[in-house]
Design a protein around this motif. Structure first.
Motif, short mmCIF file in Angstrom:
data_model
loop_
_atom_site.label_atom_id
_atom_site.label_comp_id
_atom_site.label_asym_id
_atom_site.label_seq_id
_atom_site.Cartn_x
_atom_site.Cartn_y
_atom_site.Cartn_z
N VAL A 45 0.85 -1.20 0.00
CA VAL A 45 0.00 0.00 0.00
C VAL A 45 0.88 1.24 0.00
N THR A 46 0.66 2.12 -0.98
CA THR A 46 1.43 3.36 -1.06
C THR A 46 0.67 4.56 -0.52
N ALA A 47 -0.66 4.50 -0.50
CA ALA A 47 -1.45 5.64 -0.03
C ALA A 47 -2.83 5.16 0.40
N LEU A 48 -3.41 5.91 1.32
CA LEU A 48 -4.77 5.66 1.79
C LEU A 48 -5.59 6.93 1.57
N ALA A 49 -6.75 6.78 0.95
CA ALA A 49 -7.65 7.92 0.73
C ALA A 49 -9.01 7.59 1.33
N TYR A 50 -9.40 8.37 2.32
CA TYR A 50 -10.67 8.18 3.02
C TYR A 50 -11.66 9.22 2.49
N VAL A 51 -12.73 8.75 1.87
CA VAL A 51 -13.71 9.64 1.26
C VAL A 51 -14.94 9.70 2.18
N ASP A 52 -15.02 10.79 2.96
CA ASP A 52 -16.08 10.94 3.96
C ASP A 52 -16.29 9.63 4.70
#
Length: 224
Positions: A94-101
């Motif tokens: 995993v290179t990045a985590l994006a939490y969308v609301d």
């Protein structure tokens, strides 16, 4: 080129990312919108045993089978629980985590303890089998009941979530009424290890602010 793995929120399937996935591919990236066990086209797999760990394994299984080494995990709403668990199990992929609301849980947190009493009342409106919570009032017409055990099971983490160095939070500032994610956004906005954004849309930012969300995710995938 990055590999985006897109995890839906409660009661939704991978279809909720159709437009977003198309936009990511148009920019040369790979995009894998996933439907979790017991939901949408996989609703025939719903049993009382489908829980949060099942959903984490849904995603880790895809990372392993597709040999994904550079995942940008995107979680909408409940999907934040899942991507946090996946990053804990497979941090090297995993290179990045994006939490969308989305939920941003710590060790021992469950959806049940992270939401307000209003959401708990919705969760308690279960279908006849007792296995699943009904879709919430404002969800897409295609939404299906969500495995109740996944909302109740605490997340178990073995490492520090901050070891994933690139973490992005996208807050929906246009809820109709009070947002359960406001305290999360306010906390993360004050944390220099996070990149935060607020978009003028409702909870379903993939529908309400697709161009802005796409731009944020493309930036999250840029090498640092």
């Amino acid at each position: 080129m990055a590999t985006f793995v897109l995890i839906p929120g409660m009661c939704h399937g991978g279809w909720c990312f159709d437009e977003l996935a198309e936009g990511l591919r148009d920019h040369g990236h790979r995009a894998h919108p996933l439907t979790l066990t017991g939901l949408s086209e996989r609703s025939h797999l719903l049993t009382g045993g489908v829980n949060l760990e099942t959903h984490i394994q849904d995603v880790t299984g895809v990372l392993a089978a597709a040999d994904i080494q550079d995942a940008v995990l995107v979680g909408h709403s409940y999907g934040g629980m899942v991507i946090t668990g996946v990053a804990d199990r497979m941090p090297d992929r995993v290179t990045a985590l994006a939490y969308v609301d989305a939920m941003v849980p710590g060790n021992g947190d469950s959806c049940w303890n992270l939401v307000s009493e209003r959401e708990r009342q919705w969760y308690a409106d279960v279908v006849e089998t007792g296995y699943a919570a009904r879709p919430l009032p404002f969800f897409d017409a295609r939404a299906t009941p969500h495995p109740l055990a996944s909302l109740l099971q605490p997340l178990r983490l073995t490492g520090d979530p901050a070891r994933i160095g690139r973490r992005v939070y996208v807050y929906a500032a246009g809820w109709d009424g009070e947002s359960p994610f406001t305290p999360v956004y306010e906390r993360l906005r004050a944390d220099p290890s996070w990149t935060t954004h607020a978009l003028a849309g409702g909870h379903n930012l993939m529908r309400d602010a697709p161009k802005d969300l796409l731009k944020i995710l493309l930036d999250a995938a840029e090498p640092r």
